[in-house]
Design an enzyme around this catalytic site. Structure first.
Site, PDB file in Angstrom:
ATOM      1  CE  LYS A  32      -0.593   9.295  15.733  1.00 27.06           C
ATOM      2  NZ  LYS A  32      -1.404   8.650  14.702  1.00 27.06           N
ATOM      3  CE  LYS A  50      -2.393   1.648   3.696  1.00 26.09           C
ATOM      4  NZ  LYS A  50      -3.524   1.809   4.646  1.00 26.09           N
ATOM      5  NE  ARG A  66      -5.039  -1.569   7.319  1.00 33.54           N
ATOM      6  CZ  ARG A  66      -4.292  -0.801   8.087  1.00 33.54           C
ATOM      7  NH1 ARG A  66      -4.764  -0.324   9.245  1.00 33.54           N
ATOM      8  NH2 ARG A  66      -3.088  -0.469   7.733  1.00 33.54           N
ATOM      9  CG  HIS A  98     -12.721   9.168   8.942  1.00 30.13           C
ATOM     10  ND1 HIS A  98     -13.752   9.329   8.048  1.00 30.13           N
ATOM     11  CD2 HIS A  98     -11.930   8.194   8.439  1.00 30.13           C
ATOM     12  CE1 HIS A  98     -13.583   8.491   7.041  1.00 30.13           C
ATOM     13  NE2 HIS A  98     -12.486   7.783   7.247  1.00 30.13           N
ATOM     14  CG  ASN A 152     -13.500  12.881  20.984  1.00 23.06           C
ATOM     15  OD1 ASN A 152     -12.519  12.134  20.879  1.00 23.06           O
ATOM     16  ND2 ASN A 152     -13.723  13.879  20.157  1.00 23.06           N
ATOM     17  N   GLY A 184      -5.475   3.691  18.058  1.00 23.20           N
ATOM     18  CA  GLY A 184      -4.993   4.988  17.569  1.00 23.20           C
ATOM     19  C   GLY A 184      -3.484   5.093  17.464  1.00 23.20           C
ATOM     20  CG  ASP A 222      -1.043   5.011  13.489  1.00 21.93           C
ATOM     21  OD1 ASP A 222      -0.644   6.001  14.143  1.00 21.93           O
ATOM     22  OD2 ASP A 222      -1.822   5.121  12.529  1.00 21.93           O
TER      23      ASP A 222
HETATM   24  P1  NAD Z   1      -9.649  12.070  13.169  1.00 27.65           P
HETATM   25  O1  NAD Z   1      -8.779  13.249  12.948  1.00 27.65           O
HETATM   26  O2  NAD Z   1     -10.908  11.924  12.402  1.00 27.65           O
HETATM   27  O3  NAD Z   1     -10.022  11.968  14.729  1.00 27.65           O
HETATM   28  C1  NAD Z   1      -9.044  12.147  15.713  1.00 27.65           C
HETATM   29  C2  NAD Z   1      -9.597  11.760  17.065  1.00 27.65           C
HETATM   30  O4  NAD Z   1      -8.578  11.965  18.048  1.00 27.65           O
HETATM   31  C3  NAD Z   1     -10.769  12.605  17.508  1.00 27.65           C
HETATM   32  O5  NAD Z   1     -11.569  11.827  18.385  1.00 27.65           O
HETATM   33  C4  NAD Z   1     -10.089  13.752  18.263  1.00 27.65           C
HETATM   34  O6  NAD Z   1     -10.957  14.381  19.190  1.00 27.65           O
HETATM   35  C5  NAD Z   1      -9.001  12.976  18.962  1.00 27.65           C
HETATM   36  N1  NAD Z   1      -7.815  13.763  19.299  1.00 27.65           N
HETATM   37  C6  NAD Z   1      -7.104  14.566  18.485  1.00 27.65           C
HETATM   38  N2  NAD Z   1      -6.035  15.073  19.140  1.00 27.65           N
HETATM   39  C7  NAD Z   1      -6.086  14.565  20.404  1.00 27.65           C
HETATM   40  C8  NAD Z   1      -5.277  14.690  21.545  1.00 27.65           C
HETATM   41  N3  NAD Z   1      -4.177  15.437  21.525  1.00 27.65           N
HETATM   42  N4  NAD Z   1      -5.637  14.023  22.665  1.00 27.65           N
HETATM   43  C9  NAD Z   1      -6.745  13.253  22.686  1.00 27.65           C
HETATM   44  N5  NAD Z   1      -7.542  13.075  21.634  1.00 27.65           N
HETATM   45  C10 NAD Z   1      -7.217  13.720  20.504  1.00 27.65           C
HETATM   46  O7  NAD Z   1      -8.685  10.807  12.939  1.00 27.65           O
HETATM   47  P2  NAD Z   1      -9.095   9.288  12.665  1.00 27.65           P
HETATM   48  O8  NAD Z   1      -9.067   9.042  11.197  1.00 27.65           O
HETATM   49  O9  NAD Z   1     -10.317   8.968  13.422  1.00 27.65           O
HETATM   50  O10 NAD Z   1      -7.843   8.512  13.261  1.00 27.65           O
HETATM   51  C11 NAD Z   1      -7.666   8.399  14.659  1.00 27.65           C
HETATM   52  C12 NAD Z   1      -6.335   7.770  14.950  1.00 27.65           C
HETATM   53  O11 NAD Z   1      -6.298   6.431  14.445  1.00 27.65           O
HETATM   54  C13 NAD Z   1      -5.138   8.465  14.313  1.00 27.65           C
HETATM   55  O12 NAD Z   1      -4.107   8.548  15.279  1.00 27.65           O
HETATM   56  C14 NAD Z   1      -4.722   7.537  13.195  1.00 27.65           C
HETATM   57  O13 NAD Z   1      -3.349   7.629  12.885  1.00 27.65           O
HETATM   58  C15 NAD Z   1      -5.060   6.199  13.805  1.00 27.65           C
HETATM   59  N6  NAD Z   1      -5.239   5.101  12.847  1.00 27.65           N
HETATM   60  C16 NAD Z   1      -4.734   3.891  13.189  1.00 27.65           C
HETATM   61  C17 NAD Z   1      -4.879   2.828  12.332  1.00 27.65           C
HETATM   62  C18 NAD Z   1      -4.371   1.464  12.720  1.00 27.65           C
HETATM   63  O14 NAD Z   1      -4.341   0.564  11.882  1.00 27.65           O
HETATM   64  N7  NAD Z   1      -4.001   1.246  13.949  1.00 27.65           N
HETATM   65  C19 NAD Z   1      -5.526   3.003  11.090  1.00 27.65           C
HETATM   66  C20 NAD Z   1      -6.078   4.250  10.788  1.00 27.65           C
HETATM   67  C21 NAD Z   1      -5.930   5.303  11.679  1.00 27.65           C
END
Ligand code: NAD
Length: 321
Positions: A226, A67, A111, A138, A160, A220, A222
């Site tokens: 973080k 990817k 996924r 999201h 949140n 979250g 990754d």
């Molecule tokens: P998003 O921007 O739509 O949402 C972010 C979320 O984190 C919201 O709930 C926001 O309020 C919160 N947030 C932002 N900054 C914060 C902080 N400093 N402290 C506490 N909460 C905070 O993003 P998303 O697309 O929902 O992605 C969320 C997380 O998931 C990201 O870190 C992304 O990298 C991770 N992610 C992980 C995988 C995986 O496979 N593990 C896959 C996709 C996304």
């Protein structure tokens, strides 16, 4: 070569197909039949973008590829495009020829949701009734929708940092006919399953916010630096992951490892539980924690599934390279 455009994915891919693909590839990884290649991730010095590749080979499913993509923070404001952009490329493992190019944006969300869902299927208590969400962005919507299919949940609770986003969770709960309650973090004690899905760089969910017997899926974290949960939570839990090498470097375990609270050998692969070589949860009081770091093989598995569906339905475009 077949091309499956992003716009076709929503019609083709189901949560069930994503779940099956991810469960199978986690099992293949734990059996030693599939492995991920080292991840490349670069700040390219243009548009503040982070670009990279995640690839791997699944000898059991015969899926080879990568990817490519990343994060373009200015996309939405400047161009009306989403900030995360990715494309999956699949190759024939017998010949090396490219066989498919697939839009990877929705697939990434599906996924990732499938991974926490697989962890709930295999690790949460069967009688789990309350699901708690930490995070409401999201990805949280996808995680919640998929998680709700795994147990007979009766209530969704959520916290949140930005409370105005909690409506996202309330909408998904309503879609499933379930009540939603916004809680403070200590209210998470009523949850039997907790999914964390934020972009946090400091622990949010602390040890005393979690009751015995809870299953936590940490999704979250990754990236190096973080963190969503207290490292002490990992010390008191049985820890599982998609891939141990990622868990200790870019996953939630990085902090408990650095603090000397757990060792790499304390972390088990979720795939081993799927394969029956690890017993998984050992009691109703045990806290189980899944560190879902997100591996390239997950992307390839769902992309291969969607290519098959697209070919069946005749919606893939064939091109000669
Ligand atoms: P998003 O921007 O739509 O949402 C972010 C979320 O984190 C919201 O709930 C926001 O309020 C919160 N947030 C932002 N900054 C914060 C902080 N400093 N402290 C506490 N909460 C905070 O993003 P998303 O697309 O929902 O992605 C969320 C997380 O998931 C990201 O870190 C992304 O990298 C991770 N992610 C992980 C995988 C995986 O496979 N593990 C896959 C996709 C996304």
């Amino acid at each position: 070569m077949l091309i499956v455009p992003e716009r076709e994915i929503a019609e083709l891919m189901t949560r069930e197909a994503a779940f099956d693909a991810v469960e199978k590839v986690f099992a293949a990884m734990a059996a030693g039949d599939a492995y991920n290649f080292p991840v490349v991730r670069e700040a390219i010095g243009h548009e503040d973008a982070l670009y990279g590749f995640k690839g791997g080979f699944d000898r059991a499913g015969l899926t080879l590829g990568l990817k490519a993509g990343g994060y373009w923070p200015n996309n939405l404001e400047k161009r009306g495009l989403i900030n995360h952009q990715s494309t999956v490329f699949l190759f024939d493992p017998d010949t090396g020829k490219a066989i498919a190019m697939v839009g990877g944006n929705l697939l990434t969300a599906l996924r990732t949701a499938a991974a926490s869902s697989v962890s709930i299927r295999h690790l949460a208590r069967k009688d789990a009734k309350v699901i708690g969400m930490v995070g409401a962005g999201h990805q949280a919507k996808f995680q919640l929708r998929a998680a709700l299919e795994q147990r007979d949940f009766e209530k969704v609770i959520g916290w949140n940092r930005h409370p105005e986003m909690l409506k996202n969770l309330e909408d998904i709960a309503a879609e499933a006919g379930l009540p939603f309650e916004a809680v403070e973090l200590d209210g998470m004690r009523q949850a039997d399953v907790i999914v964390t899905i934020t972009s946090s760089f400091a622990p949010i969910l602390m040890k005393d916010h979690v009751s015995p017997g809870t299953h936590i899926a940490c999704m979250g974290t990754d990236t190096k630096g973080k963190q969503e949960v207290d490292a002490q939570l990992l010390a008191g839990a049985r820890v599982f992951t998609d891939e141990i090498a990622q868990s200790v470097t870019i996953g939630e375990s990085q902090h408990a490892i650095a603090a000397g609270l757990i060792a790499e050998t304390d972390i088990a692969q979720l795939g081993a539980v799927i394969n029956g070589t690890d017993p998984g949860r050992s009691s109703d009081d045990q806290i189980t924690l899944f560190d879902g770091t997100g591996v390239g093989l997950q992307d390839l598995a769902v992309a291969a599934a969607v290519v098959e569906l697209a070919a069946e339905k005749g919606v893939a475009t064939e091109v000669e390279l």
